[in-house]
Scaffold this active site. Sequence first.
Site, PDB file in Angstrom:
ATOM      1  N   SER A 210       0.801  -1.231   0.000  1.00 46.43           N
ATOM      2  CA  SER A 210       0.000   0.000   0.000  1.00 46.43           C
ATOM      3  C   SER A 210       0.832   1.278   0.000  1.00 46.43           C
ATOM      4  O   SER A 210       0.314   2.347  -0.313  1.00 46.43           O
ATOM      5  CB  SER A 210      -0.942   0.017   1.202  1.00 46.43           C
ATOM      6  OG  SER A 210      -0.209   0.138   2.408  1.00 46.43           O
ATOM      7  N   LYS A 258       0.932   4.778   6.844  1.00 43.03           N
ATOM      8  CA  LYS A 258       0.419   5.579   5.731  1.00 43.03           C
ATOM      9  C   LYS A 258       1.054   6.971   5.788  1.00 43.03           C
ATOM     10  O   LYS A 258       1.836   7.277   6.681  1.00 43.03           O
ATOM     11  CB  LYS A 258      -1.109   5.712   5.786  1.00 43.03           C
ATOM     12  CG  LYS A 258      -1.880   4.406   5.923  1.00 43.03           C
ATOM     13  CD  LYS A 258      -1.797   3.535   4.693  1.00 43.03           C
ATOM     14  CE  LYS A 258      -2.605   2.247   4.904  1.00 43.03           C
ATOM     15  NZ  LYS A 258      -2.423   1.283   3.798  1.00 43.03           N
TER      16      LYS A 258
END
Length: 372
Positions: A210, A258
């Site tokens: 990701s 993230k």
Amino acid sequence: MNTDLPTSKEPWLVVSLSGIFPGIGQIYAGKALKGWIFIGLALALLISAFWALLSPQGNSILALNLGLLSIGFSIWNLFDAHKSARESNDTDFEQLRRSNKDPWLAAFLSRIIPGIGHIYLRQWVVGAGLIALWIVLLSSSDFFVGLLEIVFGTVVSYHAYISAPTRRESSKKLILIFLSVYLIVLLAFTLLSAATRAFVVEPRYIPASSMEPTLQADDRLLIDKISYRLRKPLRTEIIAFNPPANPVTSDPKTVFVKRIIGMPGDRLSIQDGKVFINGQALSEPYVKEPTNYNLPTKGSNDCVQCFQPEQIVQVSGKPSFTVPPDRYWVMGDNRNNSLDSHIWGFLPAENIVGRGYLRYWPVDNRPRDLRE
């Protein structure tokens, strides 16, 4: 049986001292100059290895090589410690020592694996039972069981010493002093390591794709836990966090990694493959590809799983939503393959674990410093 010569140095006590830190045993054995040289070399290797690992200007391969060299040096130091003690001892003592089961060797072996010292003393049943109990303790991941394991190993080491048929009264007090110091040092190191991981820095790995291309699956990075105690997070910083409770995140205790995109109070819009903050397109050279969804969505089929903000306003002609106070909007760099805020919404500030600041493994051409 008592085999005592007051001026003699127990070789396996010397080895044990040098096992705490290279050079200490040599100093105790009367080889002071050699001992201080060993201490200096060990410190130089450790400091260099940690610098190579933790510094953004360092090199993980160099850190690995220095770490292996440090381990090799520490092992050689143990052999040298034993030799240094034997060279300082009286010949009669060495003959007596080798003619019987050495209590200090039994204690040393039981510090490596509790119970091995008893097997060395031919106490097979006791040794096997202690090894089995040690394996049970070792199998637990509980921190306090880990502390109990340290105490257990120390107690077993002392029991191995007093179980030996040989008695050397001049060193009887030394075993208690040594094991007490050893236990204190080991417990202090364990507690310090746990405190460092909990409050200062901890290693993490990337389980999926990701964050590509910045971070790839199985990358190892360090998470700084101090910075956000002193200041607020900044836009584009890479953070580790526990996701908010949501059916799609399954386990809120899982740590995600993230990038911060939206700050508290920002009016945010994702349209036509770009992120707009307060009406201005955000420059994002780190993304793998433009987003294939819009937020707020333009239609019911635009992004079925996407987060739906409660209030939508127009900013510079674009539908936008506001990031609430003490909340952040985080996204993966691989935008179209990331379980991030566009699925589960805003991230509470209290869920942030820390800031990713250094990628230490593997070694390749990508930047190590994640703050850049």
